[in-house]
Design an enzyme around this catalytic site. Structure first.
Site, mmCIF file in Angstrom:
data_model
loop_
_atom_site.group_PDB
_atom_site.id
_atom_site.type_symbol
_atom_site.label_atom_id
_atom_site.label_comp_id
_atom_site.label_asym_id
_atom_site.label_seq_id
_atom_site.Cartn_x
_atom_site.Cartn_y
_atom_site.Cartn_z
ATOM 1 N N GLY A 29 -0.049 105.854 -66.166
ATOM 2 C CA GLY A 29 -0.865 104.640 -66.132
ATOM 3 C C GLY A 29 -0.250 103.507 -66.926
ATOM 4 N N LEU A 31 0.164 100.574 -65.662
ATOM 5 C CA LEU A 31 1.164 100.311 -64.615
ATOM 6 C C LEU A 31 1.839 98.956 -64.808
ATOM 7 C CD1 LEU A 31 -0.724 101.698 -61.474
ATOM 8 C CD2 LEU A 31 0.820 102.894 -63.033
ATOM 9 N N GLY A 34 7.907 98.409 -63.095
ATOM 10 C CA GLY A 34 8.703 99.614 -62.836
ATOM 11 C C GLY A 34 7.940 100.560 -61.917
ATOM 12 N N HIS A 35 6.677 100.827 -62.291
ATOM 13 C CA HIS A 35 5.854 101.712 -61.452
ATOM 14 C C HIS A 35 5.704 101.124 -60.049
ATOM 15 C CE1 HIS A 35 4.015 102.670 -65.581
ATOM 16 N NE2 HIS A 35 4.550 103.813 -65.192
ATOM 17 N N GLN A 59 2.563 117.093 -73.407
ATOM 18 C CA GLN A 59 3.938 116.626 -73.585
ATOM 19 C C GLN A 59 4.084 115.750 -74.838
ATOM 20 O OE1 GLN A 59 3.923 114.498 -69.706
ATOM 21 N NE2 GLN A 59 4.926 112.824 -70.791
ATOM 22 N N LYS A 150 14.996 105.460 -65.407
ATOM 23 C CA LYS A 150 14.887 105.116 -66.831
ATOM 24 C C LYS A 150 14.716 106.391 -67.660
ATOM 25 C CE LYS A 150 11.874 102.867 -70.092
ATOM 26 N NZ LYS A 150 11.001 104.005 -70.413
ATOM 27 N N GLN A 154 14.307 113.378 -68.073
ATOM 28 C CA GLN A 154 13.138 113.887 -67.344
ATOM 29 C C GLN A 154 13.490 114.132 -65.876
ATOM 30 O OE1 GLN A 154 8.997 112.261 -67.747
ATOM 31 N NE2 GLN A 154 9.562 111.112 -65.916
HETATM 32 P P1 AMP Z 1 5.377 106.777 -67.117
HETATM 33 O O1 AMP Z 1 4.070 106.204 -66.682
HETATM 34 O O2 AMP Z 1 6.022 106.003 -68.228
HETATM 35 O O3 AMP Z 1 5.318 108.261 -67.363
HETATM 36 O O4 AMP Z 1 6.350 106.583 -65.894
HETATM 37 C C1 AMP Z 1 6.024 107.030 -64.606
HETATM 38 C C2 AMP Z 1 7.244 106.950 -63.737
HETATM 39 O O5 AMP Z 1 7.690 105.597 -63.690
HETATM 40 C C3 AMP Z 1 8.412 107.788 -64.269
HETATM 41 O O6 AMP Z 1 9.090 108.388 -63.173
HETATM 42 C C4 AMP Z 1 9.277 106.753 -64.945
HETATM 43 O O7 AMP Z 1 10.640 107.111 -64.979
HETATM 44 C C5 AMP Z 1 9.053 105.559 -64.046
HETATM 45 N N1 AMP Z 1 9.362 104.312 -64.764
HETATM 46 C C6 AMP Z 1 8.852 103.904 -65.949
HETATM 47 N N2 AMP Z 1 9.424 102.732 -66.323
HETATM 48 C C7 AMP Z 1 10.326 102.414 -65.372
HETATM 49 C C8 AMP Z 1 11.245 101.346 -65.183
HETATM 50 N N3 AMP Z 1 11.368 100.354 -66.061
HETATM 51 N N4 AMP Z 1 12.023 101.365 -64.083
HETATM 52 C C9 AMP Z 1 11.916 102.372 -63.166
HETATM 53 N N5 AMP Z 1 11.076 103.403 -63.286
HETATM 54 C C10 AMP Z 1 10.284 103.429 -64.369
#
Ligand code: AMP
Length: 294
Positions: A29, A31, A34-35, A59, A150, A154
């Site tokens: 979340g 969002l 990137g998301h 985690q 990024k 993971q």
């Molecule tokens: P998170 O909500 O931070 O767990 O991220 C969810 C997904 O979005 C994960 O696969 C992250 O790698 C991806 N994500 C987060 N930030 C970015 C970004 N700046 N560029 C591309 N993917 C991203």
């Protein structure tokens, strides 16, 4: 757009969608762009899109930011609605961990992947990530799942899990989305408290870009990784006019991007990864040596 709060509701929708291809974008979340890019990619690849929003307690270490992780759920749902996705899976912690969070069957990724980089300062983190992602795959049963580059470690952990456990989900990745300044977009960036902290956060991508420049300067012999990385970090930090007091480097390392094993030299298949603290925030980023310069 449907909001699924239970596993049962997800399963029922999946059944209804039958043979249509389903893409899952797992998120915690808060969002951001990137998301959204991952979601747009999903729309090109699949007929149905599910975004999961779940801040996964297992985690996080006890001293980490689980409780203060941002949860702007209404904004997130509005964004998902605007994007025209099919469903958001928004479970409670109890729905995912009905028997509590300990004494749980866990996915243990291989040592060579998790006994380095973020795995060193966050023991148990990747077990928690792999476990919840496998649960999400089993609940939503997507054909495709999309992750961001990024979070490179993971992504490597998920790809290995899917391969080792024969999980029938294709893993796709999306390049890192950045602010104009080069800073990788992240849900945690909203906790950068001052203009100085935002400036200090840019050091993360500056270091990566400088490493790439240095590596590409020497065409025939790749520089020895450890020496090149520490000299670049020193050089970039020395140019920061006091900002470096706000910046604490946790690691700057290189791996082979195919095997994820430590890279001895900054060769063309190397990926450079960084983690640093700025104020209370931990930032991570990475860059391939052969990524095209901007
Ligand atoms: P998170 O909500 O931070 O767990 O991220 C969810 C997904 O979005 C994960 O696969 C992250 O790698 C991806 N994500 C987060 N930030 C970015 C970004 N700046 N560029 C591309 N993917 C991203």
């Amino acid at each position: 757009m449907e909001i699924f709060r239970t596993i049962e509701a997800c399963r029922a929708a999946r059944k209804q969608w039958g043979d249509e291809t389903v893409a899952l974008i797992p998120t915690m979340g808060a969002l951001h762009h990137g998301h959204l890019s991952l979601i747009e990619m999903g729309k090109e690849k699949a007929q149905r899109i599910v975004v999961s929003i779940f801040v996964n307690p297992i985690q996080f270490r006890p001293n980490e930011d689980f409780t203060r992780y941002p949860r702007p759920v209404e904004d997130d749902l509005a964004m998902c609605r605007d994007l025209g996705i099919d469903g958001v899976f928004l479970p409670s912690v109890e729905e995912i961990y009905p028997d509590g969070r300990s004494d749980l069957t866990l996915v243990t990724p291989p040592d060579y992947l998790i006994r380095q980089l973020c795995g060193l300062s966050r023991p148990g983190h990747f077990e928690g990530v792999a476990t919840v992602v496998l649960k999400l795959f089993n609940i939503i049963q997507p054909d495709i799942a999309i992750f961001g580059e990024k979070d490179a470690q993971q992504l490597a952990v998920i790809r290995q899990m899917v391969k080792d456990l024969n999980v029938p989900v294709s893993i796709l990745s999306h390049p890192t989305v950045r602010e104009e300044s080069g800073l990788a977009v992240s849900s945690r960036n909203r906790y950068l408290k001052s203009r100085e902290e935002w400036e200090a956060a840019k050091i993360v991508s500056s270091i990566l870009l400088t490493v790439r420049q240095e590596a590409n300067k020497s065409e025939n012999v790749s520089p020895v990784a450890r020496e090149a990385l520490s000299s670049v970090a020193e050089k970039v930090l020395a140019q920061q006019n006091g900002l470096n007091e706000l910046f604490q480097l946790e690691y700057l390392s290189a791996v082979d991007r195919t095997t994820f094993q430590p890279a001895e030299t900054l060769h063309s298949n190397a990926k450079v990864l960084i983690a640093a603290r700025v104020g209370d925030i931990r930032l991570i980023d990475n860059l391939d040596i052969t990524d095209t310069p901007d």
